[in-house]
Scaffold this motif. Structure first.
Motif, PDB file in Angstrom:
ATOM      1  N   ILE A 150       0.820  -1.209   0.000  1.00 41.72           N
ATOM      2  CA  ILE A 150       0.000   0.000   0.000  1.00 41.72           C
ATOM      3  C   ILE A 150       0.860   1.268   0.000  1.00 41.72           C
ATOM      4  O   ILE A 150       0.612   2.195  -0.777  1.00 41.72           O
ATOM      5  N   GLU A 151       1.873   1.324   0.836  1.00 42.46           N
ATOM      6  CA  GLU A 151       2.723   2.523   0.862  1.00 42.46           C
ATOM      7  C   GLU A 151       3.419   2.734  -0.480  1.00 42.46           C
ATOM      8  O   GLU A 151       3.495   3.860  -0.980  1.00 42.46           O
ATOM      9  N   GLY A 152       3.912   1.652  -1.074  1.00 44.48           N
ATOM     10  CA  GLY A 152       4.546   1.739  -2.387  1.00 44.48           C
ATOM     11  C   GLY A 152       3.549   2.143  -3.461  1.00 44.48           C
ATOM     12  O   GLY A 152       3.882   2.910  -4.369  1.00 44.48           O
ATOM     13  N   ALA A 153       2.315   1.639  -3.351  1.00 40.93           N
ATOM     14  CA  ALA A 153       1.272   1.991  -4.319  1.00 40.93           C
ATOM     15  C   ALA A 153       0.940   3.474  -4.245  1.00 40.93           C
ATOM     16  O   ALA A 153       0.757   4.135  -5.276  1.00 40.93           O
ATOM     17  N   ILE A 154       0.875   4.006  -3.040  1.00 39.42           N
ATOM     18  CA  ILE A 154       0.591   5.439  -2.878  1.00 39.42           C
ATOM     19  C   ILE A 154       1.704   6.261  -3.521  1.00 39.42           C
ATOM     20  O   ILE A 154       1.436   7.224  -4.255  1.00 39.42           O
ATOM     21  N   LEU A 155       2.942   5.875  -3.283  1.00 41.70           N
ATOM     22  CA  LEU A 155       4.069   6.594  -3.893  1.00 41.70           C
ATOM     23  C   LEU A 155       4.011   6.518  -5.423  1.00 41.70           C
ATOM     24  O   LEU A 155       4.265   7.514  -6.113  1.00 41.70           O
ATOM     25  N   GLU A 156       3.676   5.341  -5.954  1.00 38.92           N
ATOM     26  CA  GLU A 156       3.595   5.180  -7.412  1.00 38.92           C
ATOM     27  C   GLU A 156       2.437   5.985  -7.985  1.00 38.92           C
ATOM     28  O   GLU A 156       2.550   6.578  -9.067  1.00 38.92           O
ATOM     29  N   LEU A 157       1.320   6.031  -7.271  1.00 39.41           N
ATOM     30  CA  LEU A 157       0.193   6.863  -7.712  1.00 39.41           C
ATOM     31  C   LEU A 157       0.585   8.341  -7.752  1.00 39.41           C
ATOM     32  O   LEU A 157       0.264   9.056  -8.706  1.00 39.41           O
ATOM     33  N   GLU A 158       1.272   8.796  -6.725  1.00 37.03           N
ATOM     34  CA  GLU A 158       1.695  10.196  -6.688  1.00 37.03           C
ATOM     35  C   GLU A 158       2.693  10.494  -7.807  1.00 37.03           C
ATOM     36  O   GLU A 158       2.588  11.514  -8.489  1.00 37.03           O
ATOM     37  N   ARG A 159       3.645   9.600  -8.012  1.00 41.29           N
ATOM     38  CA  ARG A 159       4.635   9.775  -9.080  1.00 41.29           C
ATOM     39  C   ARG A 159       3.944   9.795 -10.441  1.00 41.29           C
ATOM     40  O   ARG A 159       4.250  10.633 -11.289  1.00 41.29           O
ATOM     41  N   SER A 160       2.983   8.908 -10.632  1.00 40.35           N
ATOM     42  CA  SER A 160       2.255   8.834 -11.901  1.00 40.35           C
ATOM     43  C   SER A 160       1.415  10.089 -12.132  1.00 40.35           C
ATOM     44  O   SER A 160       1.385  10.625 -13.243  1.00 40.35           O
ATOM     45  N   ARG A 161       0.753  10.540 -11.094  1.00 41.05           N
ATOM     46  CA  ARG A 161      -0.026  11.782 -11.199  1.00 41.05           C
ATOM     47  C   ARG A 161       0.881  12.947 -11.576  1.00 41.05           C
ATOM     48  O   ARG A 161       0.577  13.745 -12.474  1.00 41.05           O
ATOM     49  N   ASP A 162       2.013  13.045 -10.896  1.00 43.08           N
ATOM     50  CA  ASP A 162       2.954  14.128 -11.166  1.00 43.08           C
ATOM     51  C   ASP A 162       3.523  14.054 -12.587  1.00 43.08           C
ATOM     52  O   ASP A 162       3.917  15.073 -13.160  1.00 43.08           O
ATOM     53  N   ALA A 163       3.564  12.863 -13.170  1.00 44.58           N
ATOM     54  CA  ALA A 163       4.060  12.674 -14.538  1.00 44.58           C
ATOM     55  C   ALA A 163       2.980  12.935 -15.582  1.00 44.58           C
ATOM     56  O   ALA A 163       3.247  12.862 -16.779  1.00 44.58           O
ATOM     57  N   GLY A 164       1.741  13.211 -15.123  1.00 46.54           N
ATOM     58  CA  GLY A 164       0.663  13.543 -16.055  1.00 46.54           C
ATOM     59  C   GLY A 164      -0.344  12.447 -16.303  1.00 46.54           C
ATOM     60  O   GLY A 164      -1.282  12.633 -17.096  1.00 46.54           O
ATOM     61  N   LEU A 165      -0.191  11.291 -15.651  1.00 47.24           N
ATOM     62  CA  LEU A 165      -1.174  10.225 -15.837  1.00 47.24           C
ATOM     63  C   LEU A 165      -2.454  10.579 -15.078  1.00 47.24           C
ATOM     64  O   LEU A 165      -2.413  11.290 -14.072  1.00 47.24           O
ATOM     65  N   VAL A 166      -3.589  10.101 -15.584  1.00 48.63           N
ATOM     66  CA  VAL A 166      -4.884  10.590 -15.060  1.00 48.63           C
ATOM     67  C   VAL A 166      -5.672   9.557 -14.262  1.00 48.63           C
ATOM     68  O   VAL A 166      -6.744   9.863 -13.759  1.00 48.63           O
ATOM     69  N   GLY A 167      -5.170   8.359 -14.159  1.00 41.35           N
ATOM     70  CA  GLY A 167      -5.871   7.313 -13.425  1.00 41.35           C
ATOM     71  C   GLY A 167      -4.955   6.131 -13.241  1.00 41.35           C
ATOM     72  O   GLY A 167      -3.798   6.149 -13.669  1.00 41.35           O
ATOM     73  N   ALA A 168      -5.481   5.110 -12.597  1.00 37.45           N
ATOM     74  CA  ALA A 168      -4.674   3.915 -12.353  1.00 37.45           C
ATOM     75  C   ALA A 168      -5.550   2.677 -12.386  1.00 37.45           C
ATOM     76  O   ALA A 168      -6.742   2.737 -12.076  1.00 37.45           O
ATOM     77  N   MET A 169      -4.939   1.586 -12.774  1.00 30.96           N
ATOM     78  CA  MET A 169      -5.616   0.295 -12.688  1.00 30.96           C
ATOM     79  C   MET A 169      -4.878  -0.557 -11.677  1.00 30.96           C
ATOM     80  O   MET A 169      -3.671  -0.418 -11.504  1.00 30.96           O
ATOM     81  N   ILE A 170      -5.639  -1.392 -10.991  1.00 27.13           N
ATOM     82  CA  ILE A 170      -5.057  -2.230  -9.950  1.00 27.13           C
ATOM     83  C   ILE A 170      -5.421  -3.683 -10.188  1.00 27.13           C
ATOM     84  O   ILE A 170      -6.339  -3.974 -10.916  1.00 27.13           O
TER      85      ILE A 170
END
Length: 170
Positions: free
Chosen positions: A150-170
């Motif tokens: 979960i902690e790693g997923a949150i970091l990856e979501l934040e990194r992805s958002r900051d890179a311009g991605l608009v959503g995530a699949m799990i």
């Protein structure tokens, strides 16, 4: 009227993961192996998919008898992996924007190793952000996220958002 595709997919280039993954996972990373009947993706030694989805655009309408379960990388439409070509294809089809998902990455979720899956997600997310980057109003990338950590997923979501991605699949 603007047409938006909410479920489009890229065709990942053969070196996407081998060139971008954390070096600890290089031997397990998805790679393409040319075989007699086509080019096939392997993840951690398991054969998973070929390039048929990107090589047979329109064939099922014009020549369905030519559809096969395998294809070669060189037969994939460039719009599957080159953003400028993608925009040209979208213009031909009258599509203004796309929400874009992985293709091979979908099968990566079957990877038993959580650490490997995290590394696969990280490498893919960097690539898809670069793919969408030149056309932020028209190409909207969806990140891959491993929620086993979960902690790693949150970091990856934040990194992805900051890179311009608009959503995530799990």
């Amino acid at each position: 009227d603007k047409i938006i595709s909410s479920d489009s997919h890229v065709i990942e280039p053969p070196d996407l993961w081998t060139s971008r993954i954390d070096p600890r996972f290089k031997e397990q990373a998805p790679r393409v192996v040319s075989e007699e009947n086509g080019d096939w993706w392997y993840i951690d030694g398991q054969r998973i998919n070929s390039y048929q989805g990107g090589a047979y655009a329109g064939v099922r309408f014009e020549h369905p008898e030519k559809l096969e379960m395998s294809a070669r990388w060189e037969d994939v439409r460039p719009g599957g992996f080159i953003p400028d070509e993608r925009i040209k294809d979208m213009d031909i089809d009258g599509v203004y924007g796309e929400v874009i998902y992985t293709t091979v990455g979908l099968l990566a979720y079957n990877t038993p190793s959580s650490d490997l899956l995290t590394a696969l997600c990280h490498a893919y997310n960097g690539w898809i952000a670069e793919f969408c980057g030149p056309y932020p109003d028209r190409l909207k990338g969806i990140a891959m996220v491993n929620v086993d950590d979960i902690e790693g997923a949150i970091l990856e979501l934040e990194r992805s958002r900051d890179a311009g991605l608009v959503g995530a699949m799990i």
